[in-house]
Design a protein around this motif. Structure first.
Motif, PDB file in Angstrom:
ATOM      1  N   ASP A  70       1.288  -1.420  -0.238  1.00  0.00           N
ATOM      2  CA  ASP A  70       0.481  -0.087  -0.467  1.00  0.00           C
ATOM      3  C   ASP A  70       0.900   1.456  -0.636  1.00  0.00           C
ATOM      4  O   ASP A  70       0.506   2.422   0.407  1.00  0.00           O
ATOM      5  CB  ASP A  70      -1.058   0.118   0.970  1.00  0.00           C
ATOM      6  N   GLY A  71       2.563   0.675  -0.408  1.00  0.00           N
ATOM      7  CA  GLY A  71       2.755   2.130  -0.153  1.00  0.00           C
ATOM      8  C   GLY A  71       3.340   2.141   1.506  1.00  0.00           C
ATOM      9  O   GLY A  71       3.377   2.510   2.152  1.00  0.00           O
ATOM     10  N   PRO A  72       4.685   3.571   1.287  1.00  0.00           N
ATOM     11  CA  PRO A  72       5.449   3.603   2.516  1.00  0.00           C
ATOM     12  C   PRO A  72       4.543   4.592   3.733  1.00  0.00           C
ATOM     13  O   PRO A  72       4.722   4.699   4.679  1.00  0.00           O
ATOM     14  CB  PRO A  72       7.101   4.214   2.142  1.00  0.00           C
ATOM     15  N   GLN A  73       3.646   5.120   3.339  1.00  0.00           N
ATOM     16  CA  GLN A  73       3.055   6.316   3.516  1.00  0.00           C
ATOM     17  C   GLN A  73       1.724   5.966   4.903  1.00  0.00           C
ATOM     18  O   GLN A  73       1.769   6.104   6.108  1.00  0.00           O
ATOM     19  CB  GLN A  73       1.971   7.624   3.179  1.00  0.00           C
ATOM     20  N   VAL A  74       1.277   5.193   4.152  1.00  0.00           N
ATOM     21  CA  VAL A  74       0.302   4.389   5.073  1.00  0.00           C
ATOM     22  C   VAL A  74       0.936   3.509   6.054  1.00  0.00           C
ATOM     23  O   VAL A  74       0.803   3.149   7.004  1.00  0.00           O
ATOM     24  CB  VAL A  74      -0.316   2.848   4.679  1.00  0.00           C
ATOM     25  N   ALA A  75       2.285   2.861   5.423  1.00  0.00           N
ATOM     26  CA  ALA A  75       3.315   2.044   6.633  1.00  0.00           C
ATOM     27  C   ALA A  75       3.467   2.723   7.934  1.00  0.00           C
ATOM     28  O   ALA A  75       3.520   2.349   8.825  1.00  0.00           O
ATOM     29  CB  ALA A  75       3.878   1.101   5.769  1.00  0.00           C
ATOM     30  N   LEU A  76       3.902   3.758   7.624  1.00  0.00           N
ATOM     31  CA  LEU A  76       4.588   5.158   8.635  1.00  0.00           C
ATOM     32  C   LEU A  76       3.582   5.437   9.269  1.00  0.00           C
ATOM     33  O   LEU A  76       4.251   5.577  10.082  1.00  0.00           O
ATOM     34  CB  LEU A  76       5.161   5.846   7.524  1.00  0.00           C
ATOM     35  N   ALA A  77       2.558   5.770   9.212  1.00  0.00           N
ATOM     36  CA  ALA A  77       1.460   5.928  10.368  1.00  0.00           C
ATOM     37  C   ALA A  77       1.341   4.869  11.203  1.00  0.00           C
ATOM     38  O   ALA A  77       1.067   5.042  11.899  1.00  0.00           O
ATOM     39  CB  ALA A  77       0.232   6.467   8.934  1.00  0.00           C
ATOM     40  N   THR A  78       1.408   3.580  10.663  1.00  0.00           N
ATOM     41  CA  THR A  78       1.425   2.610  11.698  1.00  0.00           C
ATOM     42  C   THR A  78       2.313   2.660  12.223  1.00  0.00           C
ATOM     43  O   THR A  78       2.287   2.259  13.242  1.00  0.00           O
ATOM     44  CB  THR A  78       1.078   1.144  10.586  1.00  0.00           C
ATOM     45  N   ILE A  79       3.784   2.571  11.991  1.00  0.00           N
ATOM     46  CA  ILE A  79       5.024   2.315  13.368  1.00  0.00           C
ATOM     47  C   ILE A  79       5.182   3.417  13.353  1.00  0.00           C
ATOM     48  O   ILE A  79       5.539   3.099  14.641  1.00  0.00           O
ATOM     49  CB  ILE A  79       6.180   2.127  11.868  1.00  0.00           C
ATOM     50  N   ASP A  80       4.930   4.459  13.992  1.00  0.00           N
ATOM     51  CA  ASP A  80       4.798   5.579  14.545  1.00  0.00           C
ATOM     52  C   ASP A  80       3.638   5.655  15.442  1.00  0.00           C
ATOM     53  O   ASP A  80       4.049   5.970  16.515  1.00  0.00           O
ATOM     54  CB  ASP A  80       4.164   6.975  13.834  1.00  0.00           C
ATOM     55  N   GLN A  81       2.294   4.376  15.891  1.00  0.00           N
ATOM     56  CA  GLN A  81       2.076   4.749  16.831  1.00  0.00           C
ATOM     57  C   GLN A  81       2.457   3.603  17.352  1.00  0.00           C
ATOM     58  O   GLN A  81       1.984   3.350  19.006  1.00  0.00           O
ATOM     59  CB  GLN A  81       0.684   3.926  16.271  1.00  0.00           C
ATOM     60  N   LEU A  82       4.095   2.804  17.635  1.00  0.00           N
ATOM     61  CA  LEU A  82       4.633   1.672  18.182  1.00  0.00           C
ATOM     62  C   LEU A  82       5.857   2.610  19.035  1.00  0.00           C
ATOM     63  O   LEU A  82       6.440   1.544  19.275  1.00  0.00           O
ATOM     64  CB  LEU A  82       5.504   0.512  17.609  1.00  0.00           C
ATOM     65  N   ASP A  83       5.765   3.541  18.820  1.00  0.00           N
ATOM     66  CA  ASP A  83       7.145   4.963  19.033  1.00  0.00           C
ATOM     67  C   ASP A  83       7.310   4.640  20.918  1.00  0.00           C
ATOM     68  O   ASP A  83       8.574   3.705  21.332  1.00  0.00           O
ATOM     69  CB  ASP A  83       7.453   5.888  18.935  1.00  0.00           C
ATOM     70  N   ASP A  84       5.985   4.552  21.750  1.00  0.00           N
ATOM     71  CA  ASP A  84       5.994   4.019  23.044  1.00  0.00           C
ATOM     72  C   ASP A  84       6.923   2.724  23.318  1.00  0.00           C
ATOM     73  O   ASP A  84       7.159   3.191  24.139  1.00  0.00           O
ATOM     74  CB  ASP A  84       4.583   4.540  23.374  1.00  0.00           C
ATOM     75  N   LYS A  85       6.029   2.298  21.985  1.00  0.00           N
ATOM     76  CA  LYS A  85       6.863  -0.121  23.224  1.00  0.00           C
ATOM     77  C   LYS A  85       8.098  -0.176  22.324  1.00  0.00           C
ATOM     78  O   LYS A  85       8.500  -1.018  22.768  1.00  0.00           O
ATOM     79  CB  LYS A  85       5.575  -0.463  21.953  1.00  0.00           C
ATOM     80  N   LEU A  86       8.552   0.181  21.124  1.00  0.00           N
ATOM     81  CA  LEU A  86       9.635   0.129  20.266  1.00  0.00           C
ATOM     82  C   LEU A  86      10.685   1.492  20.121  1.00  0.00           C
ATOM     83  O   LEU A  86      11.940   0.572  19.492  1.00  0.00           O
ATOM     84  CB  LEU A  86       9.727  -0.332  19.370  1.00  0.00           C
ATOM     85  N   ALA A  87      10.972   2.288  21.294  1.00  0.00           N
ATOM     86  CA  ALA A  87      11.984   3.195  21.218  1.00  0.00           C
ATOM     87  C   ALA A  87      13.146   2.838  20.853  1.00  0.00           C
ATOM     88  O   ALA A  87      14.295   2.813  20.938  1.00  0.00           O
ATOM     89  CB  ALA A  87      11.359   4.478  22.073  1.00  0.00           C
ATOM     90  N   GLY A  88      13.867   1.664  22.046  1.00  0.00           N
ATOM     91  CA  GLY A  88      15.032   1.113  22.113  1.00  0.00           C
ATOM     92  C   GLY A  88      15.188  -0.018  21.101  1.00  0.00           C
ATOM     93  O   GLY A  88      16.264  -0.582  21.589  1.00  0.00           O
ATOM     94  N   TYR A  89      14.592  -0.302  20.715  1.00  0.00           N
ATOM     95  CA  TYR A  89      14.665  -1.645  19.482  1.00  0.00           C
ATOM     96  C   TYR A  89      15.227  -0.376  18.016  1.00  0.00           C
ATOM     97  O   TYR A  89      14.631  -0.268  17.028  1.00  0.00           O
ATOM     98  CB  TYR A  89      13.392  -2.112  18.832  1.00  0.00           C
ATOM     99  N   HIS A  90      16.476  -0.943  17.649  1.00  0.00           N
ATOM    100  CA  HIS A  90      17.111  -0.673  16.533  1.00  0.00           C
ATOM    101  C   HIS A  90      16.032  -0.751  14.555  1.00  0.00           C
ATOM    102  O   HIS A  90      16.024   0.194  14.302  1.00  0.00           O
ATOM    103  CB  HIS A  90      18.558  -0.775  16.402  1.00  0.00           C
ATOM    104  N   ALA A  91      15.489  -2.370  14.981  1.00  0.00           N
ATOM    105  CA  ALA A  91      14.846  -2.194  14.692  1.00  0.00           C
ATOM    106  C   ALA A  91      14.002  -1.986  14.075  1.00  0.00           C
ATOM    107  O   ALA A  91      13.145  -1.107  12.672  1.00  0.00           O
ATOM    108  CB  ALA A  91      14.544  -3.970  14.155  1.00  0.00           C
TER     109      ALA A  91
END
Length: 410
Positions: free
Chosen positions: A343-364
């Motif tokens: 669906d494109g990087p913009q759609v994926a980025l919106a999902t990923i930005d919601q994970l910041d509080d849980k994965l802030a220490g994860y390099h991947a």
């Protein structure tokens, strides 16, 4: 024998015998702390003695005997009561060989023994990784995405509970295996992951010894429990992942991502075996578990002759099933990577930005975010995300790859 040869012999003995010595002493003394300290003293003695006396014909037996004596000496020093001394003295005598029970392989038997259902799943997995899997506390902490201090405390609490509750280190019978196999599979999955792409900066980027041993032991479980779908699924997942190992790191020591790998260098035999296992599980008609779905995702990837031929809609659909079983942020992150292709990087980025509080220490997390921002032309934010990923990454091949991608930004 040269000094280098002796050091190599000690290192090899440590890799092969540490878990067995610790587990043997723990069963005899009922105290994991004493067992680990005595084993460490035995290996320290080997460092001093073997260069002068030569490597013994049976290093494992030498280490076990020395560790037993060290443990007994400590018991005598710490407790002078007659009954403790008698108990320690009895341990000088050779015990009759323990029945292997349902499991013939020594290491696999130890893993099943340590994965005691009285402990919480994460705790038993972490403790087994430390005792038998050969992973360090920092490596285990990175696998669970928790601080090292927290993981160290978790392992210490597990030891304390074992001691307080007098949980026996008893070789499991065939009837015990179903209650323990999920923990065992989790241990082998994490050992394989550490081997396939090591997390620490002080090791080789790929540790084939760990991944090969994880595959060997999973094959044994598959033979031992042929009706267990997750055992078959994990084996398929490992084989399909291992098939790409030689194409994963370049000659210069840089990580090669899936889209850039030479698919002609993949191991066709391992891929064929992995695909066969996946088809068998589909034909069984049973609801798939976590490892079976992950194996199916890898089967889609390894079926495509080129990255552009990947059936991303099927990959996303499989991740949708997986999220229902395992709604972890890691799975959500991996699903977003597939969504970016569909669906494109913009759609994926919106999902990923919601994970910041849980994965802030994860390099991947930061590496994935950096790549999506790059594809969207947002170079400044992409560079910052690459910087954070490089800061958190431990694998030297990953760091080299991330650094190059960052430096290519305008």
């Amino acid at each position: 024998m040269s000094g280098n040869d002796v050091r190599e012999a000690i290192t090899q003995a440590h890799h092969e015998e540490w878990a067995r010595v610790v587990a043997s002493l723990t069963r005899r003394f009922g105290d994991l702390d004493i067992a680990e300290e005595a084993a460490a003293e035995a290996f320290a003695t080997a460092v001093v003695r073997w260069p002068a006396d030569g490597v013994p014909p049976n290093p494992g037996a030498w280490l076990t005997t020395t560790a037993n004596r060290k443990a007994i000496d400590r018991i005598r020093r710490e407790n002078k009561r007659d009954d403790k001394q008698k108990e320690a003295q009895m341990l000088y005598n050779d015990d009759p060989p323990e029945s292997p029970g349902a499991i013939d392989d020594d290491r696999l038997r130890l893993i099943f023994t340590c994965c005691h259902p009285a402990l919480a799943m994460e705790t038993r997995v972490a403790l087994t990784l430390r005792m038998v899997g050969g992973l360090t506390v920092p490596e285990i902490a990175r696998a669970f995405l928790v601080p090292e201090t927290a993981m160290g405390q978790r392992i210490t609490r597990a030891k304390t509970k074992i001691k307080a509750a007098r949980i026996p280190y008893r070789v499991p019978s065939a009837a015990d295996l179903p209650a323990r196999v999920s923990g065992v599979l989790a241990v082998l999955f994490l050992v394989f992951n550490e081997g396939y792409l090591a997390t620490g900066p002080d090791t080789d980027p790929v540790r084939h010894d760990l991944s090969a041993e994880a595959i060997r032991l999973t094959r044994l479980i598959r033979a031992l429990m042929p009706d267990d779908g997750e055992a078959a699924g994990l084996l398929a997942l490992m084989l399909l992942t291992e098939a790409r190992r030689t194409a994963r790191v370049s000659v210069s020591g840089e990580l090669v991502t899936l889209d850039e790998q030479d698919r002609g260098a993949w191991d066709a035999a391992l891929i064929a075996e992995g695909h066969r296992l996946v088809r068998e599980r589909i034909a069984a008609g049973m609801a798939p578990g976590r490892y079976q779905i992950l194996a199916a995702i890898n089967a889609v990837h390894t079926s495509a002759p080129d990255m552009r031929d990947t059936d991303w809609s099927q990959v996303v659909a499989l991740y949708d099933r997986l999220v229902r079983l395992d709604p972890s942020p890691i799975i959500a992150l991996n699903r977003a990577v597939a969504v970016a292709e569909l669906d494109g990087p913009q759609v994926a980025l919106a999902t990923i930005d919601q994970l910041d509080d849980k994965l802030a220490g994860y390099h991947a997390y930061h590496a994935t975010r950096a790549d999506l921002l790059r594809r969207l032309g947002r170079s400044q934010k992409s560079r910052a995300a690459y910087d954070k990923a490089i800061e958190l990454a431990g694998n030297t091949a990953e760091i080299a790859y991330l650094t190059r991608r960052r430096d290519q930004l305008r």
